[in-house]
Design a protein around this motif. Structure first.
Motif, PDB file in Angstrom:
ATOM      1  N   ARG A   1       0.980  -1.125   0.022  1.00  0.00           N
ATOM      2  CA  ARG A   1      -0.075  -0.025   0.133  1.00  0.00           C
ATOM      3  C   ARG A   1       0.869   1.287  -0.040  1.00  0.00           C
ATOM      4  O   ARG A   1       0.624   2.485   0.428  1.00  0.00           O
ATOM      5  N   GLN A   2       2.003   1.232  -0.828  1.00  0.00           N
ATOM      6  CA  GLN A   2       3.059   2.319  -0.758  1.00  0.00           C
ATOM      7  C   GLN A   2       2.343   3.417  -1.604  1.00  0.00           C
ATOM      8  O   GLN A   2       1.987   3.027  -2.792  1.00  0.00           O
ATOM      9  N   LYS A   3       2.652   4.661  -1.285  1.00  0.00           N
ATOM     10  CA  LYS A   3       2.165   5.766  -2.304  1.00  0.00           C
ATOM     11  C   LYS A   3       2.827   5.707  -3.540  1.00  0.00           C
ATOM     12  O   LYS A   3       2.474   6.050  -4.653  1.00  0.00           O
ATOM     13  N   ALA A   4       4.258   5.710  -3.243  1.00  0.00           N
ATOM     14  CA  ALA A   4       4.938   5.585  -4.644  1.00  0.00           C
ATOM     15  C   ALA A   4       4.661   4.527  -5.529  1.00  0.00           C
ATOM     16  O   ALA A   4       4.819   4.558  -6.555  1.00  0.00           O
ATOM     17  N   ALA A   5       4.096   3.286  -4.971  1.00  0.00           N
ATOM     18  CA  ALA A   5       3.555   2.299  -5.861  1.00  0.00           C
ATOM     19  C   ALA A   5       2.542   2.751  -6.741  1.00  0.00           C
ATOM     20  O   ALA A   5       2.439   2.348  -7.954  1.00  0.00           O
TER      21      ALA A   5
END
Length: 176
Positions: free
Chosen positions: A89-93
């Protein structure tokens, strides 16, 4: 030898305990009603399917990377890292997923121009073998299918449900 005073004290204590437990239950009900409903985001099925496709493509690319190049192996590893970051759930992903899908759509759209060879116009349609299934397909059908796949990837990556999956306050570090 029961003392009537002990019986009255016991009755008062039991009544007080009963009343306090009822008050606690009522207070808990009021607390539950006053809490805002926090909806925990669920992993969208379409995102799961896209990540499965990316994982399978990356693994098959890594298996063939020995005969292709180190650059393709690196891109496959980066895609697998993106898949791990999406499940984390990484924003960068989310940004990597969107960039990846837009670049793929641009590549698929530009592919007919890259593959155009005016000296080779006499070549017929492409023959595709899938095990026992063999099909003769023209190039425009293949390019159209690739562009539709690219549009689907862009639609999935820019979908509101997919955006809701990622943590909004997460930093941009994909390894944290």
């Amino acid at each position: 030898m029961n003392n009537p005073m002990d019986a009255k004290a016991k009755l008062i204590n039991e009544t007080a305990d009963d009343i306090s437990s009822k008050v606690d239950i009522e207070q808990a009900k009021v607390d539950e009603k006053s809490k805002p409903d926090v909806i925990k985001p669920k992993l969208p099925k379409r995102l799961t399917a896209l990540m499965l496709v990316y994982t399978l493509a990356s693994i098959s690319g890594l298996m063939a990377a020995g005969s292709v190049s180190e650059l393709s192996a690196m891109l496959c590893l980066l895609t697998l890292l993106m898949v791990v970051a999406v499940f984390g759930r990484q924003k960068a992903a989310l940004y990597m997923l969107r960039g990846y899908s837009v670049l793929q759509l641009a590549f698929y759209s530009f592919l007919p121009v890259l593959m155009y060879d005016p000296d080779n116009l006499v070549a017929g349609p492409t023959t595709m073998d899938f095990g026992l299934f063999q099909a003769v397909v023209s190039d425009w059908v293949i390019f159209s299918a690739l562009i539709i796949i690219g549009i689907t990837q862009v639609w999935i990556s820019f979908n509101a449900k997919v955006k809701a999956w990622f943590k909004p306050r997460q930093n941009m570090n994909i390894m944290s």
